[in-house]
Design a protein around this motif. Structure first.
Motif, PDB file in Angstrom:
ATOM      1  N   MET A  78       0.841  -1.162   0.000  1.00 55.84           N
ATOM      2  CA  MET A  78       0.000   0.000   0.000  1.00 55.84           C
ATOM      3  C   MET A  78       0.896   1.238   0.000  1.00 55.84           C
ATOM      4  O   MET A  78       1.896   1.290   0.706  1.00 55.84           O
ATOM      5  CB  MET A  78      -0.912  -0.025   1.230  1.00 55.84           C
ATOM      6  CG  MET A  78      -1.865   1.133   1.287  1.00 55.84           C
ATOM      7  SD  MET A  78      -2.992   1.066   2.699  1.00 55.84           S
ATOM      8  CE  MET A  78      -4.091  -0.231   2.189  1.00 55.84           C
TER       9      MET A  78
ATOM     10  N   GLN B 181       0.585  -7.297  -8.780  1.00 52.92           N
ATOM     11  CA  GLN B 181       0.342  -8.019  -7.540  1.00 52.92           C
ATOM     12  C   GLN B 181       1.546  -8.386  -6.694  1.00 52.92           C
ATOM     13  O   GLN B 181       1.410  -8.612  -5.505  1.00 52.92           O
ATOM     14  CB  GLN B 181      -0.439  -9.307  -7.838  1.00 52.92           C
ATOM     15  CG  GLN B 181      -1.825  -9.047  -8.365  1.00 52.92           C
ATOM     16  CD  GLN B 181      -2.689  -8.367  -7.331  1.00 52.92           C
ATOM     17  OE1 GLN B 181      -2.815  -8.851  -6.211  1.00 52.92           O
ATOM     18  NE2 GLN B 181      -3.275  -7.247  -7.677  1.00 52.92           N
TER      19      GLN B 181
ATOM     20  N   ASN C 174       5.666  -3.127   3.094  1.00 53.85           N
ATOM     21  CA  ASN C 174       4.328  -2.668   3.477  1.00 53.85           C
ATOM     22  C   ASN C 174       4.267  -2.288   4.954  1.00 53.85           C
ATOM     23  O   ASN C 174       3.692  -1.258   5.310  1.00 53.85           O
ATOM     24  CB  ASN C 174       3.288  -3.742   3.164  1.00 53.85           C
ATOM     25  CG  ASN C 174       3.151  -3.993   1.673  1.00 53.85           C
ATOM     26  OD1 ASN C 174       3.467  -3.132   0.862  1.00 53.85           O
ATOM     27  ND2 ASN C 174       2.711  -5.172   1.319  1.00 53.85           N
TER      28      ASN C 174
ATOM     29  N   SER D 168      -3.574 -15.724  -5.118  1.00 53.76           N
ATOM     30  CA  SER D 168      -3.905 -14.537  -5.907  1.00 53.76           C
ATOM     31  C   SER D 168      -3.858 -14.844  -7.403  1.00 53.76           C
ATOM     32  O   SER D 168      -4.753 -14.463  -8.157  1.00 53.76           O
ATOM     33  CB  SER D 168      -2.931 -13.407  -5.571  1.00 53.76           C
ATOM     34  OG  SER D 168      -3.105 -12.319  -6.427  1.00 53.76           O
TER      35      SER D 168
ATOM     36  N   ASP E  34       4.035  -6.821  -5.340  1.00 53.43           N
ATOM     37  CA  ASP E  34       4.355  -5.976  -4.178  1.00 53.43           C
ATOM     38  C   ASP E  34       3.458  -6.264  -2.985  1.00 53.43           C
ATOM     39  O   ASP E  34       3.845  -5.995  -1.851  1.00 53.43           O
ATOM     40  CB  ASP E  34       4.241  -4.490  -4.539  1.00 53.43           C
ATOM     41  CG  ASP E  34       5.553  -3.932  -5.037  1.00 53.43           C
ATOM     42  OD1 ASP E  34       6.582  -4.614  -4.889  1.00 53.43           O
ATOM     43  OD2 ASP E  34       5.547  -2.815  -5.573  1.00 53.43           O
ATOM     44  N   ARG E  35       2.293  -6.817  -3.209  1.00 57.52           N
ATOM     45  CA  ARG E  35       1.377  -7.074  -2.101  1.00 57.52           C
ATOM     46  C   ARG E  35       1.946  -8.072  -1.105  1.00 57.52           C
ATOM     47  O   ARG E  35       1.594  -8.055   0.068  1.00 57.52           O
ATOM     48  CB  ARG E  35       0.038  -7.576  -2.633  1.00 57.52           C
ATOM     49  CG  ARG E  35      -0.684  -6.491  -3.418  1.00 57.52           C
ATOM     50  CD  ARG E  35      -2.002  -6.951  -3.896  1.00 57.52           C
ATOM     51  NE  ARG E  35      -2.909  -7.091  -2.766  1.00 57.52           N
ATOM     52  CZ  ARG E  35      -4.117  -7.590  -2.848  1.00 57.52           C
ATOM     53  NH1 ARG E  35      -4.583  -8.015  -3.993  1.00 57.52           N
ATOM     54  NH2 ARG E  35      -4.867  -7.687  -1.792  1.00 57.52           N
TER      55      ARG E  35
END
Length: 98
Positions: free
Chosen positions: A1, A58, A67, A32, A60-61
């Motif tokens: 984020m 995706q 994060n 995912s 980096d999530r």
């Protein structure tokens, strides 16, 4: 984020407390990807297009160290945010929160 989004959340909702559920990164990524493929195939996209889009958006999530560092800049752990591992929640949801 993105840090900007976290700052905005904190400013807009100053009394809100957050839970961040941390999942084992490889399992999270595979889950995912499966979801993206299922949804993409319903829209008649090729698997190559789906996977390329997923790779771009995706990965980096699952980079929790980045994060968590970003989140901790705006939300104080223990006061505004609590980090919970997904495994205990999945296996014993009632006792996982302590």
């Amino acid at each position: 984020m993105k840090v900007e989004m976290i700052a905005q959340m904190s400013e807009l909702l100053p009394n809100t407390k957050y839970l961040y559920i941390v999942r084992e990164p490889v399992s999270r990524a595979l889950s995912s990807l499966r979801m993206w493929i299922e949804h993409g195939l319903k829209s008649n996209e090729s698997q190559e297009v789906i996977i390329a889009r997923w790779m771009k958006n995706q990965l980096d999530r699952g980079r929790y160290s980045k994060n968590v560092t970003n989140i901790n800049q705006h939300l104080k752990e223990g006061e505004k945010i609590k980090y919970l591992p997904f495994g205990p929640i999945k296996s014993s949801p009632i006792s996982a929160n302590g």
